[in-house]
Enzyme design. Structure first.
Site, mmCIF file in Angstrom:
data_model
loop_
_atom_site.group_PDB
_atom_site.id
_atom_site.type_symbol
_atom_site.label_atom_id
_atom_site.label_comp_id
_atom_site.label_asym_id
_atom_site.label_seq_id
_atom_site.Cartn_x
_atom_site.Cartn_y
_atom_site.Cartn_z
ATOM 1 N N GLU A 27 -2.026 11.561 -44.009
ATOM 2 C CA GLU A 27 -2.737 12.299 -43.248
ATOM 3 C C GLU A 27 -2.406 13.712 -42.738
ATOM 4 O O GLU A 27 -1.111 13.889 -43.055
ATOM 5 C CB GLU A 27 -3.174 11.547 -41.894
ATOM 6 C CG GLU A 27 -1.910 11.328 -41.226
ATOM 7 C CD GLU A 27 -2.193 11.006 -39.553
ATOM 8 O OE1 GLU A 27 -2.883 12.083 -39.018
ATOM 9 O OE2 GLU A 27 -1.831 9.978 -38.825
ATOM 10 N N LYS A 88 -8.404 19.319 -35.017
ATOM 11 C CA LYS A 88 -8.125 17.995 -35.280
ATOM 12 C C LYS A 88 -9.315 17.206 -35.664
ATOM 13 O O LYS A 88 -10.545 17.386 -34.584
ATOM 14 C CB LYS A 88 -7.439 17.161 -34.288
ATOM 15 C CG LYS A 88 -7.384 15.823 -34.080
ATOM 16 C CD LYS A 88 -6.676 15.285 -32.892
ATOM 17 C CE LYS A 88 -6.911 13.874 -32.714
ATOM 18 N NZ LYS A 88 -6.379 13.407 -31.539
ATOM 19 N N VAL A 108 -6.436 9.583 -38.663
ATOM 20 C CA VAL A 108 -6.467 8.088 -39.261
ATOM 21 C C VAL A 108 -7.755 7.806 -39.897
ATOM 22 O O VAL A 108 -8.021 7.553 -40.980
ATOM 23 C CB VAL A 108 -5.621 6.964 -38.435
ATOM 24 C CG1 VAL A 108 -6.131 5.709 -39.228
ATOM 25 C CG2 VAL A 108 -4.309 7.304 -38.266
ATOM 26 N N ASP A 140 -12.446 5.648 -23.633
ATOM 27 C CA ASP A 140 -11.342 6.572 -24.590
ATOM 28 C C ASP A 140 -10.783 5.422 -25.423
ATOM 29 O O ASP A 140 -9.773 4.942 -25.338
ATOM 30 C CB ASP A 140 -10.429 7.281 -24.075
ATOM 31 C CG ASP A 140 -9.582 8.124 -24.779
ATOM 32 O OD1 ASP A 140 -10.039 7.940 -26.003
ATOM 33 O OD2 ASP A 140 -8.999 9.128 -24.552
ATOM 34 N N ASP A 144 -10.341 5.813 -34.864
ATOM 35 C CA ASP A 144 -9.420 5.125 -35.776
ATOM 36 C C ASP A 144 -10.086 3.514 -35.857
ATOM 37 O O ASP A 144 -10.151 2.992 -36.949
ATOM 38 C CB ASP A 144 -8.039 5.059 -35.730
ATOM 39 C CG ASP A 144 -7.662 6.512 -35.599
ATOM 40 O OD1 ASP A 144 -8.133 7.459 -36.088
ATOM 41 O OD2 ASP A 144 -6.427 6.618 -35.298
ATOM 42 N N LYS A 161 0.602 3.363 -31.119
ATOM 43 C CA LYS A 161 1.475 3.996 -30.036
ATOM 44 C C LYS A 161 1.571 3.128 -28.733
ATOM 45 O O LYS A 161 0.567 2.826 -28.215
ATOM 46 C CB LYS A 161 1.155 5.438 -29.884
ATOM 47 C CG LYS A 161 1.490 6.109 -31.059
ATOM 48 C CD LYS A 161 0.825 7.761 -31.021
ATOM 49 C CE LYS A 161 0.099 8.055 -32.243
ATOM 50 N NZ LYS A 161 -0.939 7.745 -32.597
HETATM 51 N N1 PSU Z 1 0.531 8.766 -35.872
HETATM 52 C C1 PSU Z 1 1.475 9.688 -35.676
HETATM 53 N N2 PSU Z 1 1.409 11.043 -35.207
HETATM 54 C C2 PSU Z 1 0.034 11.224 -34.730
HETATM 55 C C3 PSU Z 1 -1.180 10.472 -35.126
HETATM 56 C C4 PSU Z 1 -0.824 9.367 -35.765
HETATM 57 O O1 PSU Z 1 2.699 9.347 -35.823
HETATM 58 O O2 PSU Z 1 -0.248 12.463 -34.419
HETATM 59 C C5 PSU Z 1 -2.621 10.890 -34.966
HETATM 60 C C6 PSU Z 1 -3.309 10.269 -36.032
HETATM 61 O O3 PSU Z 1 -3.901 11.233 -36.788
HETATM 62 C C7 PSU Z 1 -4.352 9.491 -35.362
HETATM 63 C C8 PSU Z 1 -4.493 10.187 -34.002
HETATM 64 O O4 PSU Z 1 -5.645 9.231 -35.755
HETATM 65 O O5 PSU Z 1 -3.094 10.404 -33.694
HETATM 66 C C9 PSU Z 1 -5.026 9.438 -32.838
HETATM 67 O O6 PSU Z 1 -5.834 10.542 -31.923
HETATM 68 P P1 PSU Z 1 -6.997 9.852 -31.190
HETATM 69 O O7 PSU Z 1 -6.119 8.921 -29.967
HETATM 70 O O8 PSU Z 1 -7.394 11.213 -30.190
HETATM 71 O O9 PSU Z 1 -8.002 9.011 -31.800
HETATM 72 MN MN MN Z 2 -9.698 9.407 -27.959
#
Ligand code: PSU
Ligand code: MN
Length: 307
Positions: A27, A88, A108, A140, A144, A161
């Site tokens: 990605e 993004k 993702v 929120d 993904d 995470k």
């Molecule tokens: N994994 C990492 N670093 C990142 C991400 C994933 O090691 O920056 C990114 C991915 O692109 C994932 C996004 O889809 O963080 C999630 O963002 P959100 O929580 O806003 O959906």
């Molecule tokens: Mn979000």
């Protein structure tokens, strides 16, 4: 559907796909928002190298000038790394960004979408998005998870995470029929550490075994994705108390500063980098490289099985 006219597939990747050779998607949001420059470039290049060292062809994915690009060139990767204004791009952003002829980094969710359009079955990243703390109230919940529910790609990651509500994330996946498989572990990892306290649904010991599961899933006509949870290497894992403490502080700061929506994850990652004096970034690189390795091995196992 007429999506093919929006796809630009790198000839090396296309050749591999036409000949049942192993391909791994990578990605670009991890480049534009996950790491700072120039570490983002170092990490992205190393991911590609590791995929090659393990017998597969890398395809880093992003939107470039309105085209869904499967297999970014090194110059394009540099642009994603240097341009700190790169949007993004999640599923909701795709049509406007393409219609305007703009560029965007794929998360993702969107990397899965585009990998699937191109015919790539395996994707390596750091960690998937999930349900944020308080998500039952704020709603929120990362796109993904919805993508995993509907797009048939295997996502090799180090779990979700630890800035996320992992038990709720796993409930969400279960509701949507998304299996979590631990690669050589029965514990669901939480990115910086190897054990979130939650379990995966199944454990496998080899990528051949994994490939068989993917094949059965395909033959059954299941169209959803799957999570392959590969823990951070032992020697690179951070101390649980150390990182939990920093995460709790970062979450409070995000709240105090009113950080919302798609800014939350990049904000928390940047805060952790700052407060851990770069230790979180060293760990993040180690885990995404390890995921690139396992994804390549899985792609090789799949292509053997499909011969
Ligand atoms: N994994 C990492 N670093 C990142 C991400 C994933 O090691 O920056 C990114 C991915 O692109 C994932 C996004 O889809 O963080 C999630 O963002 P959100 O929580 O806003 O959906
Ligand atoms: Mn979000």
């Amino acid at each position: 559907m007429d999506y093919k006219k929006y796809l630009v597939i790198n000839p090396e990747v296309q050749h591999a796909l036409d000949n049942n050779l192993p391909v791994v998607a990578l990605e670009s949001t991890i480049i534009s928002h996950g790491f700072n420059y120039p570490e983002n470039i170092e990490s992205a290049r190393r991911c590609e190298e590791i995929v090659r060292e393990n017998g597969a062809i890398p395809a880093t994915i992003g939107i470039v000038d309105g085209k869904i690009t499967i297999g970014l060139t090194d110059d394009q990767i540099l642009e994603f790394g240097k341009n700190r204004e790169m949007p993004k791009c999640s599923r909701r952003d795709v049509a406007p960004i393409i219609a305007k002829g703009l560029s965007g980094a794929t998360t993702v969710a969107t990397t899965m979408m585009f990998a699937h359009m191109a015919g790539i079955k395996v994707f390596a990243t750091g960690g998937i998005g999930g349900v944020h703390f308080g998500g039952e109230d704020s709603l929120d919940i990362s796109a993904d998870l919805e993508e995993l529910a509907q797009t048939n790609v295997a996502v090799v990651c180090s779990g979700a995470k630890s800035i996320l509500d992992i038990p709720r994330t796993l409930e969400y996946l279960e509701t949507n029929g998304v299996t979590t498989i631990g690669y050589q572990t029965d514990k669901f990892p939480d990115f910086y550490t190897r054990d979130s306290g939650c379990k995966v649904d199944y454990k496998v010991d080899s990528t051949d075994e994994l490939a068989k599961i993917l094949k059965v899933k395909d033959e059954l006509g299941f169209t959803n994705g799957i999570v392959i949870a590969n823990p951070i290497p032992e020697e690179s894992a951070l101390n649980t108390d150390f990182i939990k403490d920093l995460i709790n502080k970062a979450l409070k700061d995000a709240d105090n500063q009113g950080i919302k929506g798609n800014k939350v994850t990049p904000f928390l990652l940047a805060e952790l980098c700052d407060k851990s004096e770069g230790k979180s970034v060293v760990a993040n690189k180690a885990l995404v490289w390890n995921n690139s390795r396992v994804a390549a091995l899985l792609a090789v196992s799949l292509s053997k099985l499909n011969k």
